[in-house]
Design a protein around this motif. Structure first.
Motif, PDB file in Angstrom:
ATOM      1  N   PRO A 221      11.095  -6.397  -3.617  1.00 39.96           N
ATOM      2  CA  PRO A 221       9.627  -6.762  -4.111  1.00 39.96           C
ATOM      3  C   PRO A 221       8.934  -5.170  -4.092  1.00 39.96           C
ATOM      4  CG  PRO A 221      10.319  -8.445  -2.556  1.00 39.96           C
ATOM      5  CD  PRO A 221      11.220  -7.269  -2.449  1.00 39.96           C
ATOM      6  N   PRO A 222       8.422  -4.977  -5.278  1.00 40.54           N
ATOM      7  CA  PRO A 222       7.565  -3.985  -5.297  1.00 40.54           C
ATOM      8  C   PRO A 222       5.972  -3.952  -5.008  1.00 40.54           C
ATOM      9  CG  PRO A 222       7.963  -4.637  -7.509  1.00 40.54           C
ATOM     10  CD  PRO A 222       8.279  -5.427  -6.730  1.00 40.54           C
ATOM     11  N   ALA A 223       5.865  -4.166  -3.593  1.00 45.50           N
ATOM     12  CA  ALA A 223       4.620  -4.629  -3.215  1.00 45.50           C
ATOM     13  C   ALA A 223       3.480  -3.649  -3.274  1.00 45.50           C
ATOM     14  CB  ALA A 223       4.711  -5.183  -1.592  1.00 45.50           C
ATOM     15  N   GLN A 224       2.335  -3.849  -3.553  1.00 45.38           N
ATOM     16  CA  GLN A 224       1.126  -2.981  -3.120  1.00 45.38           C
ATOM     17  C   GLN A 224       0.400  -3.673  -2.111  1.00 45.38           C
ATOM     18  OE1 GLN A 224       0.549   0.010  -4.580  1.00 45.38           O
ATOM     19  NE2 GLN A 224       2.207  -0.323  -6.298  1.00 45.38           N
ATOM     20  N   ARG A 225      -0.698  -2.793  -1.689  1.00 45.01           N
ATOM     21  CA  ARG A 225      -1.531  -3.223  -0.646  1.00 45.01           C
ATOM     22  C   ARG A 225      -2.899  -3.269  -1.182  1.00 45.01           C
ATOM     23  NH1 ARG A 225       0.345  -4.885   4.175  1.00 45.01           N
ATOM     24  NH2 ARG A 225       2.734  -4.188   4.519  1.00 45.01           N
ATOM     25  N   PHE A 226      -3.506  -4.196  -1.058  1.00 42.50           N
ATOM     26  CA  PHE A 226      -5.097  -4.209  -1.362  1.00 42.50           C
ATOM     27  C   PHE A 226      -5.929  -4.423  -0.103  1.00 42.50           C
ATOM     28  CE2 PHE A 226      -3.301  -6.412  -5.214  1.00 42.50           C
ATOM     29  CZ  PHE A 226      -2.847  -5.375  -5.825  1.00 42.50           C
ATOM     30  N   GLY A 227      -6.374  -3.432   0.364  1.00 40.44           N
ATOM     31  CA  GLY A 227      -7.103  -3.512   1.666  1.00 40.44           C
ATOM     32  C   GLY A 227      -6.245  -4.037   2.876  1.00 40.44           C
ATOM     33  N   GLY A 228      -5.220  -3.707   2.987  1.00 42.08           N
ATOM     34  CA  GLY A 228      -4.260  -4.070   4.034  1.00 42.08           C
ATOM     35  C   GLY A 228      -3.431  -5.233   3.830  1.00 42.08           C
ATOM     36  N   VAL A 229      -3.571  -5.936   2.560  1.00 42.85           N
ATOM     37  CA  VAL A 229      -3.192  -7.315   2.166  1.00 42.85           C
ATOM     38  C   VAL A 229      -1.964  -7.065   1.118  1.00 42.85           C
ATOM     39  CG1 VAL A 229      -3.250  -9.765   1.419  1.00 42.85           C
ATOM     40  CG2 VAL A 229      -5.376  -8.633   2.530  1.00 42.85           C
ATOM     41  N   ARG A 230      -0.658  -7.469   1.373  1.00 40.14           N
ATOM     42  CA  ARG A 230       0.710  -7.277   0.785  1.00 40.14           C
ATOM     43  C   ARG A 230       0.429  -8.170  -0.475  1.00 40.14           C
ATOM     44  NH1 ARG A 230       5.842  -8.629   0.430  1.00 40.14           N
ATOM     45  NH2 ARG A 230       7.426  -6.585   0.232  1.00 40.14           N
ATOM     46  N   ALA A 231       0.632  -7.607  -1.436  1.00 43.10           N
ATOM     47  CA  ALA A 231       0.910  -8.550  -2.780  1.00 43.10           C
ATOM     48  C   ALA A 231       1.979  -7.743  -3.881  1.00 43.10           C
ATOM     49  CB  ALA A 231      -0.514  -8.472  -3.407  1.00 43.10           C
ATOM     50  N   VAL A 232       2.524  -8.611  -4.372  1.00 44.21           N
ATOM     51  CA  VAL A 232       3.591  -8.135  -5.583  1.00 44.21           C
ATOM     52  C   VAL A 232       3.149  -8.421  -6.630  1.00 44.21           C
ATOM     53  CG1 VAL A 232       5.986  -8.148  -6.330  1.00 44.21           C
ATOM     54  CG2 VAL A 232       5.346  -8.732  -3.905  1.00 44.21           C
ATOM     55  N   PRO A 233       2.463  -7.294  -7.623  1.00 40.44           N
ATOM     56  CA  PRO A 233       2.097  -7.621  -8.948  1.00 40.44           C
ATOM     57  C   PRO A 233       3.097  -7.838  -9.970  1.00 40.44           C
ATOM     58  CG  PRO A 233       1.130  -5.429  -7.928  1.00 40.44           C
ATOM     59  CD  PRO A 233       2.163  -6.022  -6.944  1.00 40.44           C
ATOM     60  N   THR A 234       2.671  -8.532 -10.965  1.00 40.76           N
ATOM     61  CA  THR A 234       3.748  -8.749 -12.276  1.00 40.76           C
ATOM     62  C   THR A 234       4.103  -7.595 -12.709  1.00 40.76           C
ATOM     63  OG1 THR A 234       1.693  -9.325 -13.572  1.00 40.76           O
ATOM     64  CG2 THR A 234       2.743 -11.184 -12.469  1.00 40.76           C
ATOM     65  N   LEU A 239      -3.102  -2.073 -12.515  1.00 37.20           N
ATOM     66  CA  LEU A 239      -3.521  -1.666 -10.981  1.00 37.20           C
ATOM     67  C   LEU A 239      -4.396  -0.287 -10.981  1.00 37.20           C
ATOM     68  CD1 LEU A 239      -2.129  -2.144  -7.864  1.00 37.20           C
ATOM     69  CD2 LEU A 239      -0.766  -0.187  -8.587  1.00 37.20           C
ATOM     70  N   GLN A 240      -5.232  -0.222 -10.033  1.00 34.68           N
ATOM     71  CA  GLN A 240      -6.247   0.826  -9.731  1.00 34.68           C
ATOM     72  C   GLN A 240      -5.253   2.165  -9.869  1.00 34.68           C
ATOM     73  OE1 GLN A 240      -9.445   0.710 -10.306  1.00 34.68           O
ATOM     74  NE2 GLN A 240      -9.657  -1.709 -10.070  1.00 34.68           N
ATOM     75  N   ALA A 241      -5.789   3.053 -10.465  1.00 33.23           N
ATOM     76  CA  ALA A 241      -4.816   4.314 -10.776  1.00 33.23           C
ATOM     77  C   ALA A 241      -4.647   4.934  -9.568  1.00 33.23           C
ATOM     78  CB  ALA A 241      -5.543   5.281 -11.946  1.00 33.23           C
ATOM     79  N   THR A 242      -5.384   4.928  -8.441  1.00 31.79           N
ATOM     80  CA  THR A 242      -5.090   5.940  -7.170  1.00 31.79           C
ATOM     81  C   THR A 242      -5.322   4.959  -6.132  1.00 31.79           C
ATOM     82  OG1 THR A 242      -7.238   6.851  -6.973  1.00 31.79           O
ATOM     83  CG2 THR A 242      -5.741   7.965  -8.526  1.00 31.79           C
ATOM     84  N   GLU A 243      -4.638   5.274  -4.928  1.00 35.91           N
ATOM     85  CA  GLU A 243      -4.972   4.562  -3.775  1.00 35.91           C
ATOM     86  C   GLU A 243      -6.492   4.891  -3.279  1.00 35.91           C
ATOM     87  OE1 GLU A 243      -2.236   4.629  -0.405  1.00 35.91           O
ATOM     88  OE2 GLU A 243      -0.539   3.850  -1.583  1.00 35.91           O
ATOM     89  N   GLN A 244      -6.695   5.978  -3.470  1.00 37.22           N
ATOM     90  CA  GLN A 244      -8.097   6.458  -3.085  1.00 37.22           C
ATOM     91  C   GLN A 244      -9.230   5.963  -3.728  1.00 37.22           C
ATOM     92  OE1 GLN A 244      -5.469   8.577  -3.823  1.00 37.22           O
ATOM     93  NE2 GLN A 244      -5.067   9.855  -2.040  1.00 37.22           N
ATOM     94  N   GLY A 245      -9.015   5.634  -5.181  1.00 39.95           N
ATOM     95  CA  GLY A 245     -10.174   5.232  -6.105  1.00 39.95           C
ATOM     96  C   GLY A 245     -10.011   3.671  -5.658  1.00 39.95           C
ATOM     97  N   GLN A 246      -8.869   2.921  -5.370  1.00 43.03           N
ATOM     98  CA  GLN A 246      -8.915   1.523  -5.011  1.00 43.03           C
ATOM     99  C   GLN A 246      -9.893   1.404  -3.746  1.00 43.03           C
ATOM    100  OE1 GLN A 246      -5.487  -1.085  -5.174  1.00 43.03           O
ATOM    101  NE2 GLN A 246      -5.731  -1.085  -2.995  1.00 43.03           N
ATOM    102  N   SER A 247      -9.693   2.243  -2.826  1.00 44.66           N
ATOM    103  CA  SER A 247     -10.243   2.341  -1.479  1.00 44.66           C
ATOM    104  C   SER A 247     -11.873   2.504  -1.673  1.00 44.66           C
ATOM    105  CB  SER A 247      -9.867   3.216  -0.563  1.00 44.66           C
ATOM    106  OG  SER A 247      -8.263   3.029  -0.283  1.00 44.66           O
ATOM    107  N   ALA A 248     -12.126   3.199  -2.642  1.00 40.96           N
ATOM    108  CA  ALA A 248     -13.516   3.731  -2.659  1.00 40.96           C
ATOM    109  C   ALA A 248     -14.226   2.447  -3.682  1.00 40.96           C
ATOM    110  CB  ALA A 248     -13.695   4.855  -3.748  1.00 40.96           C
ATOM    111  N   LEU A 249     -13.596   1.810  -4.410  1.00 34.43           N
ATOM    112  CA  LEU A 249     -14.180   0.443  -4.968  1.00 34.43           C
ATOM    113  C   LEU A 249     -14.222  -0.570  -4.090  1.00 34.43           C
ATOM    114  CD1 LEU A 249     -12.210   0.817  -8.385  1.00 34.43           C
ATOM    115  CD2 LEU A 249     -14.569   1.279  -8.225  1.00 34.43           C
TER     116      LEU A 249
END
Length: 409
Positions: A221-234, A239-249
């Motif tokens: 599963p190609p999981a991503q982490r949203f604020g430390g929560v593991r999710a598998v997008p469809t 998806l936010q373009a960068t991890e740094q941008g996602q963290s800032a938002l």
């Protein structure tokens, strides 16, 4: 023709009196070149701005992925902040902008490439500026190295999936579990070709390969982490373009929500904000894509220590949550597409909600929707510009709205 550049337009072109549009030029510079309509496509720089810098990418002259690599980082930051300020001031709104968060080079974890089969072979890359030509991107300064290293694999996939009549799009996302590749617009493929694609994916160690939304092969599963929560997008999901941008938002959203105990997340996607916020507040997530809603709920069920979360699939453009439905919540998160969310914003304005955390990728539609909230008694507390698309004209932002007294729906 010789002109002096007065300012930059929203697409990053220099603009001289006329108007005359000059790509690659900066304010204060004198340039000359052949005028084609209202554009000078190949300007010669006669006097250089102090903000001009040497583009660090070997593809800059041909690739259309970046438009501002010839400008210094401080200049680009000021310009993007200025775009947001201008959009707000055009609506008579205050512009309490708290700086800009810019993602570093080689941090873009998601990109959409064009792939094409030609008589001489296969090419994968980005389209050139104002061109149908595809430019290869070796040495790209935007993408994470793992995506760049996969270009030969993307060429093999294009060779298998593309017809001679049109391009395919390859949405490539890098995560901790490897690459997730979603092909869109391929030819109608038979069983043998699908098996060939699966072999290519296996040989390359891709986490997942999909074709027009259907999984062709998945090793893990190609999981991503949203604020430390593991999710598998469809497959191919936003998806936010960068991890740094996602963290800032996410930091902006958390700050805007404050102690809110019940939160509605509108245009929730796969849970970028809903999942981490559910660690401390009850959340109701609303998303128009059923598969994304299912991915969000599955991620919440697999987590630990979360507050209750519910989710609904609903087209918020055609059927926004009404003011009465919203009034049971303390706060709203809203992250609409570029068109903004005029209808949903009107319902928020008429509701009893007292706090709004807003995310936008279009300052103009954000200012339009912000005006509606301010007219309803909200204060625009602050705005933070977030630059995930380094060296491009794309501008994103996060903002906080509040009103002291709740309004009866």
């Amino acid at each position: 023709m010789r002109v002096r550049i007065d300012r930059l337009g929203h697409r990053g072109d220099g603009i001289a009196e006329g108007p005359v549009y000059v790509p690659g030029a900066l304010p204060g510079e004198e340039v000359e070149g052949d005028l084609d309509g209202d554009r000078i496509e190949a300007p010669r720089i006669l006097s250089r701005s102090a903000d001009r810098t040497e583009p660090p990418c070997p593809n800059y002259a041909t690739c259309g992925g970046c438009a501002l690599m010839h400008a210094s980082d401080p200049f680009v930051g000021r310009w993007k902040v200025g775009i947001v300020r201008q959009a707000l001031e055009a609506r008579g709104l205050p512009a309490p902008i708290r700086g800009i968060a810019t993602s570093p080079p080689q941090s873009r974890r998601r990109a959409t490439f064009s792939g094409r089969r030609t008589k001489s072979g296969v090419i994968v890359g980005f389209h050139g500026r104002r061109s149908d030509t595809i430019s290869r991107i070796g040495g790209c300064r935007v993408l994470v190295p793992q995506i760049l290293a996969a270009m030969p694999v993307l060429e093999r996939l294009t060779d298998a999936a593309a017809s001679r009549k049109g391009d395919v799009a390859l949405v490539v996302t890098h995560g901790r579990d490897g690459l997730d590749v979603a092909i869109r617009g391929g030819a109608e493929l038979g069983r043998d070709t699908l098996a060939r694609l699966a072999r290519i994916a296996a040989d390359a160690g891709l986490a997942r390969l999909s074709l027009d939304g259907e999984t062709v092969a998945q090793d893990r599963p190609p999981a991503q982490r949203f604020g430390g929560v593991r999710a598998v997008p469809t497959p191919g999901a936003f998806l936010q373009a960068t991890e740094q941008g996602q963290s800032a938002l996410l930091a902006c959203v958390s700050r805007a929500l404050g102690p809110a105990g019940r939160v509605v997340d509108l245009f929730a996607g796969c849970g970028t904000f809903a999942l981490p916020v559910s660690r401390r507040a009850e959340v109701h997530a609303v998303e128009g894509d059923a598969a994304m809603t299912e991915a969000l709920v599955a991620a919440w069920r697999g987590g630990r220590g979360h507050r209750p979360l519910t989710a609904t699939t609903r087209d918020l453009f055609r059927d926004p949550l009404a003011a009465a439905e919203l009034s049971g919540f303390d706060a709203a998160i809203i992250d609409p597409p570029r068109a903004g969310a005029a209808a949903q914003t009107a319902e928020i304005a008429a509701s009893g909600i007292g706090t709004v955390a807003a995310i936008s990728c279009n300052p103009v539609t954000f200012a339009r929707d912000a005006e509606r909230l301010v007219d309803a008694g909200f204060a625009l507390d602050w705005v933070r510009v977030v630059d995930q698309f380094r060296w491009s004209p794309h501008v994103e932002l996060a903002a906080a709205f509040s009103r002291g007294e709740k309004v009866a729906p």
